[in-house]
Motif scaffolding. Structure first.
Motif, PDB file in Angstrom:
ATOM      1  N   GLU A  14     -25.380   7.905  36.630  1.00 55.26           N
ATOM      2  CA  GLU A  14     -23.856   7.406  35.364  1.00 55.26           C
ATOM      3  C   GLU A  14     -24.595   6.232  36.162  1.00 55.26           C
ATOM      4  OE1 GLU A  14     -20.537   9.214  34.998  1.00 55.26           O
ATOM      5  OE2 GLU A  14     -20.873  11.009  36.886  1.00 55.26           O
ATOM      6  N   ALA A  48     -27.587   4.417  34.461  1.00 57.20           N
ATOM      7  CA  ALA A  48     -27.392   4.308  33.168  1.00 57.20           C
ATOM      8  C   ALA A  48     -26.228   3.520  32.368  1.00 57.20           C
ATOM      9  CB  ALA A  48     -26.694   6.196  33.016  1.00 57.20           C
ATOM     10  N   ARG A  49     -25.180   2.921  33.225  1.00 56.73           N
ATOM     11  CA  ARG A  49     -24.595   2.260  32.961  1.00 56.73           C
ATOM     12  C   ARG A  49     -25.392   0.873  32.756  1.00 56.73           C
ATOM     13  NH1 ARG A  49     -19.174   3.748  31.486  1.00 56.73           N
ATOM     14  NH2 ARG A  49     -18.915   6.062  32.321  1.00 56.73           N
ATOM     15  N   ALA A  64     -27.108   0.209  30.007  1.00 60.75           N
ATOM     16  CA  ALA A  64     -26.779   0.232  28.840  1.00 60.75           C
ATOM     17  C   ALA A  64     -25.918  -1.279  28.943  1.00 60.75           C
ATOM     18  CB  ALA A  64     -25.760   0.801  28.812  1.00 60.75           C
ATOM     19  N   ALA A  65     -25.852  -1.929  30.493  1.00 59.28           N
ATOM     20  CA  ALA A  65     -26.347  -3.576  30.183  1.00 59.28           C
ATOM     21  C   ALA A  65     -27.460  -4.247  30.292  1.00 59.28           C
ATOM     22  CB  ALA A  65     -24.977  -3.779  31.112  1.00 59.28           C
TER      23      ALA A  65
END
Length: 508
Positions: A19, A22-23, A26-27
């Motif tokens: 997780e 993934a974040r 995404a940034a």
């Protein structure tokens, strides 16, 4: 663009970062997980010996692959728990390619010291150290067998039962060589910027680290350097499972050079432990014997005594030593002014592994005090502060007849999660059942850290169940160490009230 390389801790592999990675992606950042041989499913051990150098090579290989794919990218190495050891080893070998090292709820490994020294479970650490033959690095350490067993490796606060069950299901045995082989560093990575991410639910905070720096230990002064930053996360030891979004945000800010910077020792004036006591107390005759100071009242008759036991851990090189700190001296002089002998002492609680010898030091000091001609040996009180609170357990469990009162001020009354004290000895909440009629005076700081406050509430709940004689003195707006941090009328009245209560029981 920043390329993060995420390195997991004991028993765990790349799956824990899913997780968080993934974040980060995404940034707009790259997120790579370093597969460690024997721990990650994608890199099983092939029968050859797996040790710390194996894992360092795994991380070095990941750095080289990232650099080859995208030359010039800022590479940030993130080491969680045990993972900081192969991270530092790899940074030492590829310092020119690493922009920052992030210690994620991890310690400060040193050259020549194995990762075994950082295992929080003191009982397990001693067992492994005792059974490891010189030069032997084979064998494995079994992972936690169920979700509750992870607590021995760090606080599981905020991690769901489902996540703990998955952690258990995917856990792999830890090759002993990764824990027993000493880390070897050349110093090449010393100039690489560093960030510490502290998980307060695991028992550590920026304030605690600042206090350690303020003690003046030369080994810790590098933590206040301009290239070192800190963040806190209010969660347990596995933030990638409990707060992946918050962790990703902190890692992005760390890569940008943000974060709290510590103040070098002495730069902002006297540290908290050397500031003046909040009450005006006159000087009195002082007699120094071994590691004990007796602050004597005017009368020559044998008088009751109050022994003030400092907290800790306090680094061994700290000067002045605790028995000369203004707060302890202030309490002792205040007691002497009320007609009893006030005692300060030094004990050797220099690390959380030292509670046993600190307890022996306190016991020896008490006997020295009781043998002193100015002391009534049948009227003694013990008063514990901060981390010294765990030392109260021995006296609560089996109080001697001459112990007339036990006091504790902003105490820690159960081991913090990252201290690794798994036995039953230094647990006042368990010991209070044996206190009988022994009066206890507990001064509680209203602005205490949640982790320490929880230990006080645990103790009070246990005291309530056994109907122990406990008086609570509250300082609603006081912090841990309020005598020098918060010299208010509220704080002064709390000190006076606590002293009155102790002396009333001591002289009854």
């Amino acid at each position: 663009m920043t390329a993060f390389i995420l390195v997991s801790g004991v028993f765990t592999g790349a799956h824990v970062w899913q997780e968080t990675a993934a974040r980060l992606a995404a940034a707009g950042a790259e997120a790579h997980t370093a597969a460690l041989t024997g721990l990650d499913a994608s890199r099983p051990a092939t029968g050859s010996r797996v040790d710390l150098e194996t894992h360092i090579a795994d991380v070095v290989g990941t750095i080289d692959a990232v650099a080859a794919a995208a030359p010039g990218r800022d590479v940030v190495l993130v080491g969680h728990d045990y993972g900081i050891h192969p991270v530092l080893g790899a940074a030492d070998r590829r310092a020119e390619r690493v922009a920052r090292v992030v210690h994620l709820d991890a310690g400060m490994p040193r050259d020549g010291v194995p990762a075994l020294a950082a295992i929080p479970d003191q009982e397990l650490r001693a067992r492994l150290a005792g059974c490891a033959a010189p030069g032997r690095t084979d064998g494995e350490l079994a992972p936690p067998a169920d979700r509750d067993a992870w607590q021995r490796w760090g606080s599981t606060a905020e991690v769901s039962d489902a996540a703990l069950d998955r952690l258990t299901a995917l856990a792999a045995p830890q090759p002993l060589g990764t824990l027993l082989q000493p880390l070897r560093l050349t110093g090449a990575a010393a100039a690489v910027p560093t960030t510490g991410v502290l998980c307060t639910g695991n028992g550590v905070s920026i304030e605690m680290v600042q206090k350690l720096v303020d003690f003046g230990d030369p080994a810790l002064q590098a933590l206040a350097g301009p290239s070192v930053t800190f963040f806190e996360l209010p969660t347990g030891h596995w933030p990638m499972l409990s707060r992946p979004a918050d962790l990703a945000g902190v890692l992005l800010r760390a890569a940008a050079g943000e974060g709290h910077r510590l103040t070098p020792a002495g730069q902002a004036g006297p540290p908290a432990h050397l500031r003046p006591f909040l009450l005006e107390v006159p000087e009195c005759p002082r007699e120094r014997r071994d590691h004990v100071d007796l602050h004597l009242p005017g009368t020559g008759d044998p008088r009751p005594a109050v022994v003030f036991v400092h907290g800790g851990p306090v680094p061994a090189g700290t000067r002045p030593t605790p028995r000369d700190w203004p707060t302890l001296v202030g309490y002792a002089r205040y007691a002497a002014g009320q007609g009893v002998v006030g005692v300060t002492l030094d004990h050797r609680l220099h690390d959380v592994t030292h509670y046993g010898r600190a307890a022996a030091d306190v016991a020896a000091a008490v006997e020295l005090v009781r043998d002193h001609p100015r002391v009534d040996p049948d009227r003694v009180a013990l008063w514990f502060f901060s981390g010294g609170g765990l030392l109260a357990a021995d006296w609560l469990a089996a109080p001697p007849a001459w112990l007339r009162c036990l006091a504790a001020t902003y105490p820690i009354l159960a081991p913090l999660p990252n201290w690794g004290l798994t036995g039953h000895r230094f647990r006042p909440a368990d010991a209070v059942a044996g206190a009988g009629a022994l009066p206890v005076v507990l001064t509680r700081a209203g602005l205490e850290t949640p982790e320490i406050a929880a230990t006080v509430e645990e103790f009070l709940a246990a005291a309530g169940r056994c109907a122990a004689d406990v008086e609570v003195v509250d300082v609603p707006h006081g912090r841990h160490g309020f005598e020098t941090l918060d010299p208010t009328d509220e704080s002064r009245e709390a000190v006076r009230r606590a002293m009155r209560s102790v002396l009333a029981r001591l002289t009854a």
